[in-house]
Every structure is written in C-alpha cells, then in structure tokens.
Design an enzyme around this catalytic site. Structure first.
Site, PDB file in Angstrom:
ATOM      1  N   ASP A 165       0.836  -1.206   0.000  1.00  0.00           N
ATOM      2  CA  ASP A 165       0.000   0.000   0.000  1.00  0.00           C
ATOM      3  C   ASP A 165       0.871   1.256   0.000  1.00  0.00           C
ATOM      4  O   ASP A 165       1.999   1.241   0.485  1.00  0.00           O
ATOM      5  CB  ASP A 165      -0.916  -0.036   1.239  1.00  0.00           C
ATOM      6  CG  ASP A 165      -2.082   0.927   1.124  1.00  0.00           C
ATOM      7  OD1 ASP A 165      -2.359   1.419   0.016  1.00  0.00           O
ATOM      8  OD2 ASP A 165      -2.715   1.191   2.167  1.00  0.00           O
ATOM      9  N   ASN A 188     -11.003  -2.526  -5.302  1.00  0.00           N
ATOM     10  CA  ASN A 188     -10.240  -1.598  -6.155  1.00  0.00           C
ATOM     11  C   ASN A 188     -10.897  -1.378  -7.522  1.00  0.00           C
ATOM     12  O   ASN A 188     -10.564  -0.413  -8.217  1.00  0.00           O
ATOM     13  CB  ASN A 188      -8.792  -2.067  -6.338  1.00  0.00           C
ATOM     14  CG  ASN A 188      -7.929  -1.956  -5.096  1.00  0.00           C
ATOM     15  OD1 ASN A 188      -6.992  -2.720  -4.896  1.00  0.00           O
ATOM     16  ND2 ASN A 188      -8.219  -0.986  -4.245  1.00  0.00           N
TER      17      ASN A 188
HETATM   18  C1  IPE Z   1      -5.380  -2.720  -0.080  1.00  0.00           C
HETATM   19  O1  IPE Z   1      -5.074  -1.392  -0.291  1.00  0.00           O
HETATM   20  C2  IPE Z   1      -5.433  -3.450  -1.382  1.00  0.00           C
HETATM   21  C3  IPE Z   1      -4.152  -3.630  -2.046  1.00  0.00           C
HETATM   22  C4  IPE Z   1      -2.982  -3.334  -1.549  1.00  0.00           C
HETATM   23  C5  IPE Z   1      -4.229  -4.221  -3.345  1.00  0.00           C
HETATM   24  P1  IPE Z   1      -6.204  -0.268  -0.434  1.00  0.00           P
HETATM   25  O2  IPE Z   1      -5.514   1.040  -0.583  1.00  0.00           O
HETATM   26  O3  IPE Z   1      -7.164  -0.635  -1.496  1.00  0.00           O
HETATM   27  O4  IPE Z   1      -6.962  -0.376   0.967  1.00  0.00           O
HETATM   28  P2  IPE Z   1      -7.737   0.703   1.808  1.00  0.00           P
HETATM   29  O5  IPE Z   1      -8.725   1.343   0.884  1.00  0.00           O
HETATM   30  O6  IPE Z   1      -6.735   1.685   2.309  1.00  0.00           O
HETATM   31  O7  IPE Z   1      -8.351  -0.076   2.927  1.00  0.00           O
HETATM   32  C1  IPE Z   2      -1.517   0.356  -3.414  1.00  0.00           C
HETATM   33  O1  IPE Z   2      -1.376   1.727  -3.414  1.00  0.00           O
HETATM   34  C2  IPE Z   2      -1.854  -0.197  -4.783  1.00  0.00           C
HETATM   35  C3  IPE Z   2      -3.235  -0.676  -4.918  1.00  0.00           C
HETATM   36  C4  IPE Z   2      -4.128  -0.726  -3.967  1.00  0.00           C
HETATM   37  C5  IPE Z   2      -3.644  -1.119  -6.242  1.00  0.00           C
HETATM   38  P1  IPE Z   2      -2.597   2.710  -3.341  1.00  0.00           P
HETATM   39  O2  IPE Z   2      -3.017   3.056  -4.728  1.00  0.00           O
HETATM   40  O3  IPE Z   2      -3.686   2.194  -2.477  1.00  0.00           O
HETATM   41  O4  IPE Z   2      -1.919   3.978  -2.668  1.00  0.00           O
HETATM   42  P2  IPE Z   2      -2.543   4.968  -1.599  1.00  0.00           P
HETATM   43  O5  IPE Z   2      -3.090   4.145  -0.484  1.00  0.00           O
HETATM   44  O6  IPE Z   2      -3.610   5.749  -2.302  1.00  0.00           O
HETATM   45  O7  IPE Z   2      -1.396   5.820  -1.171  1.00  0.00           O
HETATM   46 MG    MG Z   3      -4.119   2.393  -0.520  1.00  0.00          MG
END
Ligand code: IPE
Ligand code: IPE
Ligand code: MG
Length: 237
Positions: free
Chosen positions: A17, A65
């Site tokens: 993340d 997502n």
């Molecule tokens: C969790 O991250 C899913 C992945 C790393 C693929 P998210 O960014 O989607 O999760 P939330 O929204 O912070 O819970």
């Molecule tokens: C993780 O990074 C990748 C996926 C969940 C696909 P994020 O896109 O969730 O990054 P933040 O949480 O917005 O920083």
């Molecule tokens: Mg995230």
C-alpha cells in the site's frame, strides 16, 4: 542479530500500500506511484526467492479496487500485463511458480492470456510460489468456497457433517498452501482490507510506515528478523 535461515516464515503475505501517497508527495500522478511500485514488486520477489521464502503472496488488486476511477484501473491492468510479460523468463529461471488468487475471470482477456502463458511456463517451478492476489477479496473467497461446498451437498457428494475447517481451507484459493506466518502492510495503515481473513487467524502482523515504492530488501530483512524474535503461542501457554 542475523537472520536465521532455518526459521524463516514459510508464507509471507504483503499488502502493498501507499503508491498513491508516494506519488502525491513527489507531486506526480498516482499512476507514476504504481509504476515505481511495480519496480518494488520485482525487487521484493527476487529478495524473497534469494532468502528462501517458500510462498510469497502479494496483494496487488482487491475486489474493492474495481471502484477506483476507470483510468486508474486501466493503468493498473496495463502495468500488471507488463509485469507478467517482462518477468516471465526471470520467474522461470529462478524456479518461481506463478499462481493467481482471486477472480481471474474478471481481469481483461488480454491480461488473462498473458497470465495463463506465465502460469504454464512456470508450472514445474518448485523453489517458491508467487501468489498474486488479483481481484481478490477474502469475503468473496469465503462466499465462493461456501457455494462450492453447498453445491456438493446438493449433489449428495457431501453431507453437512463433512464440513470441517480443513474442508473450508481446501475450498479457498490458497488450498494446499500453508497459512501466512507473517503479513506485512506498508504505508502505516492498521487494517487488513479484506486480505486473507480466514488464513490470517494466527499470522504475525507487521505494519511498516514506508510507502510501497520505497520498500526495500533491507527493510524486508529487518522485518523478518523482527518476526524471528516473536513468541507465537497459538492460544497456548
Ligand atoms: C489494499 O489497499 C489493497 C491492495 C494493496 C491491493 P487499499 O488502498 O485498497 O486499501 P484501503 O482502501 O486503504 O483499505
Ligand atoms: C496500493 O497503493 C496499490 C493498490 C491498492 C492497487 P494505493 O493506490 O492504495 O496507494 P494509496 O493508499 O492511495 O497511497
Ligand atoms: Mg491504498
């Protein structure tokens, strides 16, 4: 303290993340964060293999997502396809077997095709399993398992008395794999976000404040050392 290669976690799960926040800090577009994040995936997969981890599960795209803006989902799918194609030989050379957990059928067809090619190229590889969690959600996984079991009961292949914890585990995407010993989440968020809810019953959890594109092999090793200092009791004394 050195890393004890005899006491490594057999299965490590990583919630990767922080790509978006990393890009924002650098005044870049979120997609750039995902691009740099995919470089981190390459280096951590290599590191895990070198260290001797047997199963590495990377949470790359959740069922939730799909609700992100269309252009971001599209960019993520494109990066995924690029990763699968460009790493194909590397995975096979290092004897890493690719496996997908999640709703593979929801991915774009061209991505599914490249995934299938890499899966079949690496199917005999036995040094490490790389589980990519794609369109993965633990609640969906458990729902799907319950549906499968119910279908077998309807067909009189099973009776309700046959429903055991092992049977449920066997109907999850991770069937035949050990539960994760260690789950790492980057970017400082204290939640599981629908990742391996059943399998994580006794996983050790490590939250790192590092944003995924900045995550390194060195930090990974420090986390493994931290894991080795923990006392896992599994409810016993
Ligand atoms: C969790 O991250 C899913 C992945 C790393 C693929 P998210 O960014 O989607 O999760 P939330 O929204 O912070 O819970
Ligand atoms: C993780 O990074 C990748 C996926 C969940 C696909 P994020 O896109 O969730 O990054 P933040 O949480 O917005 O920083
Ligand atoms: Mg995230």
């Amino acid at each position: 303290m050195n890393l004890d290669s005899e006491r490594l976690p057999g299965h490590v799960g990583i919630i990767m993340d922080g790509n978006g926040r990393w890009a924002k800090k650098k005044i870049m577009n979120r997609i750039k964060g995902h691009e740099y994040g995919s470089d981190t995936v390459r280096s951590i997969v290599t590191a895990a293999r070198e260290l001797g981890i047997k199963v590495l599960t990377l949470y790359a795209f959740s069922t939730e997502n799909w609700e992100r803006p269309k252009h971001e989902v599209k960019a993520l799918m494109m990066l995924l396809k690029k990763y699968i194609i460009s790493q194909r030989l590397e995975l096979s050379k290092n004897s890493i077997r690719l496996n997908i957990i999640g709703q593979k059928h929801r991915l774009p067809l061209d991505v599914q095709k490249e995934i299938d090619t890499t899966i079949s190229l690496t199917k005999e590889c036995d040094k490490m399993i790389l589980n990519l969690a794609l369109s993965y959600g633990a609640r969906e996984e458990i729902t799907f398992a319950v549906q499968n079991i119910a279908r077998k009961i309807e067909l009189n292949e099973l009776s309700s008395k046959d429903i055991t914890q092992d049977l449920i585990s066997d109907n999850l995407y991770t069937s035949s794999m050990p539960d994760p010993d260690l789950i790492i989440r980057t970017s400082g968020e204290y939640r599981l976000s629908n990742f391996l809810l059943w399998q994580a019953a006794y996983s050790e959890i490590y939250i790192s404040n590092t944003l995924w594109p900045d995550f390194s092999k060195e930090e990974f090793i420090e986390i493994l050392k931290n894991f080795q200092k923990r006392d896992r009791r599994f409810g016993k004394v």
